[in-house]
Design a protein around this motif. Structure first.
Motif, PDB file in Angstrom:
ATOM      1  N   LEU A  45       5.960   0.191 -10.108  1.00 17.82           N
ATOM      2  CA  LEU A  45       6.272   0.992  -8.829  1.00 17.82           C
ATOM      3  C   LEU A  45       6.456   0.089  -7.661  1.00 17.82           C
ATOM      4  O   LEU A  45       7.077   0.308  -6.489  1.00 17.82           O
ATOM      5  CB  LEU A  45       4.868   1.914  -8.517  1.00 17.82           C
ATOM      6  CG  LEU A  45       4.495   3.121  -9.282  1.00 17.82           C
ATOM      7  CD1 LEU A  45       3.280   3.618  -8.841  1.00 17.82           C
ATOM      8  CD2 LEU A  45       5.751   3.973  -9.768  1.00 17.82           C
ATOM      9  N   VAL A  46       5.870  -1.081  -7.697  1.00 14.55           N
ATOM     10  CA  VAL A  46       5.976  -2.087  -6.823  1.00 14.55           C
ATOM     11  C   VAL A  46       6.234  -3.488  -7.446  1.00 14.55           C
ATOM     12  O   VAL A  46       5.419  -3.769  -8.190  1.00 14.55           O
ATOM     13  CB  VAL A  46       4.884  -2.066  -5.683  1.00 14.55           C
ATOM     14  CG1 VAL A  46       4.895  -3.355  -4.701  1.00 14.55           C
ATOM     15  CG2 VAL A  46       4.671  -0.853  -4.997  1.00 14.55           C
ATOM     16  N   PHE A  47       7.216  -4.307  -6.796  1.00  9.86           N
ATOM     17  CA  PHE A  47       7.260  -5.632  -7.135  1.00  9.86           C
ATOM     18  C   PHE A  47       6.390  -6.678  -6.543  1.00  9.86           C
ATOM     19  O   PHE A  47       6.644  -6.953  -5.355  1.00  9.86           O
ATOM     20  CB  PHE A  47       8.917  -6.116  -7.101  1.00  9.86           C
ATOM     21  CG  PHE A  47       9.041  -7.352  -7.867  1.00  9.86           C
ATOM     22  CD1 PHE A  47       9.296  -7.396  -9.126  1.00  9.86           C
ATOM     23  CD2 PHE A  47       9.133  -8.505  -7.079  1.00  9.86           C
ATOM     24  CE1 PHE A  47       9.717  -8.611 -10.118  1.00  9.86           C
ATOM     25  CE2 PHE A  47       9.679  -9.692  -7.893  1.00  9.86           C
ATOM     26  CZ  PHE A  47       9.682  -9.706  -9.305  1.00  9.86           C
ATOM     27  N   SER A  48       5.295  -7.052  -7.077  1.00 10.88           N
ATOM     28  CA  SER A  48       4.307  -7.755  -6.479  1.00 10.88           C
ATOM     29  C   SER A  48       4.681  -9.196  -6.443  1.00 10.88           C
ATOM     30  O   SER A  48       5.672  -9.638  -6.970  1.00 10.88           O
ATOM     31  CB  SER A  48       3.162  -7.706  -7.310  1.00 10.88           C
ATOM     32  OG  SER A  48       3.117  -8.586  -8.633  1.00 10.88           O
ATOM     33  N   ARG A  49       3.942  -9.930  -5.641  1.00  6.08           N
ATOM     34  CA  ARG A  49       4.084 -11.414  -5.612  1.00  6.08           C
ATOM     35  C   ARG A  49       3.724 -12.245  -6.869  1.00  6.08           C
ATOM     36  O   ARG A  49       4.627 -13.088  -7.207  1.00  6.08           O
ATOM     37  CB  ARG A  49       3.072 -11.856  -4.354  1.00  6.08           C
ATOM     38  CG  ARG A  49       3.065 -13.366  -4.231  1.00  6.08           C
ATOM     39  CD  ARG A  49       2.211 -13.912  -3.101  1.00  6.08           C
ATOM     40  NE  ARG A  49       2.543 -15.455  -2.742  1.00  6.08           N
ATOM     41  CZ  ARG A  49       2.256 -16.089  -1.831  1.00  6.08           C
ATOM     42  NH1 ARG A  49       1.369 -15.427  -0.872  1.00  6.08           N
ATOM     43  NH2 ARG A  49       2.541 -17.415  -1.640  1.00  6.08           N
TER      44      ARG A  49
END
Length: 310
Positions: free
Chosen positions: A296-300
């Motif tokens: 859902l989200v591209f993280s660090r």
């Protein structure tokens, strides 16, 4: 469509001006100048002893990808970068309690023949909404060094409300997050889905050149492109985006005339006042249920893994 400079309107009118297909340049924000100074310092340190605008003369494509691969996620996720972006938005008059922002993205455009894929991708004619951006999105773009007519970007303003043939149907935001895990390693060939217009011939191409210390605002539905860099200099810029929670709730935003992508980037945005995301139940109500295995989200952490893939 028009270009307004320091229009001096309310935040509601500013956003509506952009949703109507106009462009806005803000020239008086000290926070923008602070952000430019900060980014120049970063680039100077990154490429020393070489001038950042001519760094491509000293590093080949693979070396450049290895330099930019780790630096970009560090810059994007830096607390200093995020703080300066929030200061820009506040100084521009957008209310923190309603405004959500995404992380600032440093962009590099090297002269033709050098690195133009992966971390230095040269975008064809496209709209951000083809990349699953919400129709409420406002783009903020600022050059770090002087932008030139032969290394910047251009707009086709009459096409704001006109559908153009495009490949956005091939793009899914969640699948793209998975593909980004190898972005830094894409040196000679682009492997990610990158939506673009098909054989587009602009009706009225406009090149907008804000000076360093100024910021250009435009809707995520604007049709725009990276200009092939024939200047002999690298172009560095930073962009970030905002969404007002009131616009999202009311369904107010730019027209979606030809977007066939799937998924949504709305989870990338965080509230300026308290750092919160949009409520997940609201996101699912508006944008639908994501696949069970979706990123859902591209993280660090994802970005750092990508940087190590070079």
């Amino acid at each position: 469509m028009s270009i307004f400079v320091d229009p001096g309107v309310t935040d509601d009118d500013l956003r509506q001006t952009l949703f109507d297909g106009n462009l806005v340049i803000l020239t008086r924000l000290q926070a923008v100048r602070d952000f430019v100074d900060y980014t120049r310092e970063q680039l100077t340190e990154l490429f020393k002893p070489h001038d950042p605008e001519f760094a491509h003369e000293h590093f080949d494509k693979l070396e450049m990808a290895r330099i930019l691969g780790p630096w970009k996620p560090g810059f994007i996720h830096s607390d200093v970068s995020k703080k300066l972006v929030c200061e820009i938005i506040r100084e521009a008059g957008l209310p923190p309690e309603h405004t959500h922002f995404d992380l600032p993205k440093p962009r590099t455009s090297f002269p033709v023949g050098h690195l133009t894929t992966g971390v230095a991708f040269a975008f064809p004619w496209h709209r951000d909404v083809w990349y699953s951006a919400p129709r409420q999105q406002v783009n903020w773009w600022l050059p770090i060094f002087e932008a030139r007519a032969n290394n910047s970007m251009s707009f086709d303003l009459p096409c704001f409300t006109r559908a153009v043939p495009n490949t956005s149907g091939q793009f899914d935001y969640y699948e793209n997050n998975a593909g980004r895990l190898t972005t830094a390693a894409q040196v000679d060939k682009e492997k990610q889905a990158r939506p673009g217009a098909v054989d587009h011939q602009p009706i009225d191409e406009q090149v907008i050149l804000p000076a360093p210390g100024e910021v250009l605002l435009f809707s995520g539905a604007q049709l725009h492109t990276s200009i092939p860099n024939t200047s002999g200099r690298a172009r560095y810029s930073v962009d970030f985006r905002t969404v007002d929670a009131r616009d999202l709730a009311a369904g107010r935003g730019a027209p979606l005339v030809d977007a066939d992508c799937t998924g949504t980037a709305i989870r990338d945005f965080r509230n300026i006042a308290d750092g919160s995301a949009f409520p997940e139940e609201t996101v699912r109500e508006i944008f639908g249920e994501p696949p069970a295995d979706a990123i859902l989200v591209f993280s660090r952490e994802d970005a750092e893994r990508s940087a190590k893939s070079v």
